[in-house]
Motif scaffolding. Structure first.
Motif, short mmCIF file in Angstrom:
data_model
loop_
_atom_site.label_atom_id
_atom_site.label_comp_id
_atom_site.label_asym_id
_atom_site.label_seq_id
_atom_site.Cartn_x
_atom_site.Cartn_y
_atom_site.Cartn_z
N CYS A 35 7.71 -4.01 3.26
CA CYS A 35 8.42 -5.21 2.80
C CYS A 35 9.73 -4.80 2.14
O CYS A 35 9.75 -3.94 1.26
CB CYS A 35 7.53 -5.96 1.83
N CYS A 38 9.73 -6.38 -1.82
CA CYS A 38 9.00 -5.75 -2.93
C CYS A 38 8.80 -4.25 -2.73
O CYS A 38 8.36 -3.56 -3.64
CB CYS A 38 7.66 -6.44 -3.16
N CYS A 49 4.70 -10.40 4.10
CA CYS A 49 4.16 -9.43 3.15
C CYS A 49 2.94 -10.03 2.43
O CYS A 49 3.04 -11.12 1.87
CB CYS A 49 5.24 -9.06 2.14
N CYS A 52 3.91 -10.23 -1.64
CA CYS A 52 4.86 -11.18 -2.24
C CYS A 52 5.22 -12.33 -1.29
O CYS A 52 6.03 -13.17 -1.62
CB CYS A 52 6.13 -10.44 -2.69
ZN LIG Z 1 6.60 -7.87 -0.44
#
Ligand SMILES: [Zn+2]
Length: 143
Positions: A35, A38, A49, A52
């Motif tokens: 990701c 994050c 993801c 997040c």
């Molecule tokens: Zn993420």
């Protein structure tokens, strides 16, 4: 010494989302998703993801090396013993996988393993893990 384990694996369901993974697997490359929002890597590959919920995930090639976190040997099966378990990748997520090229009593927690690709019955190859033969930094390696 027991026989080395192998296991016939049925063809995986390839979706639009997983096609890049299986295309790379057919070339012997192991991809994970990371990701960009994050920074976390995740398994299995998804467009969003799981940490997040960002959709800014990108494919990343992994060396496919790590160590066994947990495993279970299934001694009685029609095709002979086989083992599944979790591998913690050095630079990525933890994944559930099959262990091959090792005797059923030859696995250990913390054992170094590396990805390899196993053909399936009528589908793309899938990642499995086998013990990695290396000169061990602790000096306990096979001489
Ligand atoms: Zn993420």
């Amino acid at each position: 010494m027991s026989e080395l384990m192998t296991r016939p694996i049925p063809a995986p369901a390839v979706t639009l989302e997983s096609k890049p993974f299986f295309d790379a697997a057919a070339e012997g490359r192991f991809l994970i998703k990371r990701c960009q929002a994050c920074g976390e890597a995740h398994w299995f590959p998804r467009a969003k993801c799981p940490f997040c919920h960002s959709d800014r995930t990108v494919w990343e090639e992994s060396q496919g090396e790590g160590e066994i976190y947990a495993y279970s040997v299934l001694w009685r099966s029609p095709t002979g013993p086989y083992a599944i378990g979790y591998v913690v990748l050095d630079k990525g997520p933890t994944l559930l996988t099959n262990f091959v090229d090792v005797a059923p009593d030859g696995l250990e927690i913390g054992m170094r393993v590396k990805v390899k690709f196993q053909p399936t019955e009528g589908g793309p190859p899938v990642p499995v893990f086998a013990p990695r033969q290396v000169s061990c930094p602790t000096g306990r390696g096979a001489g």
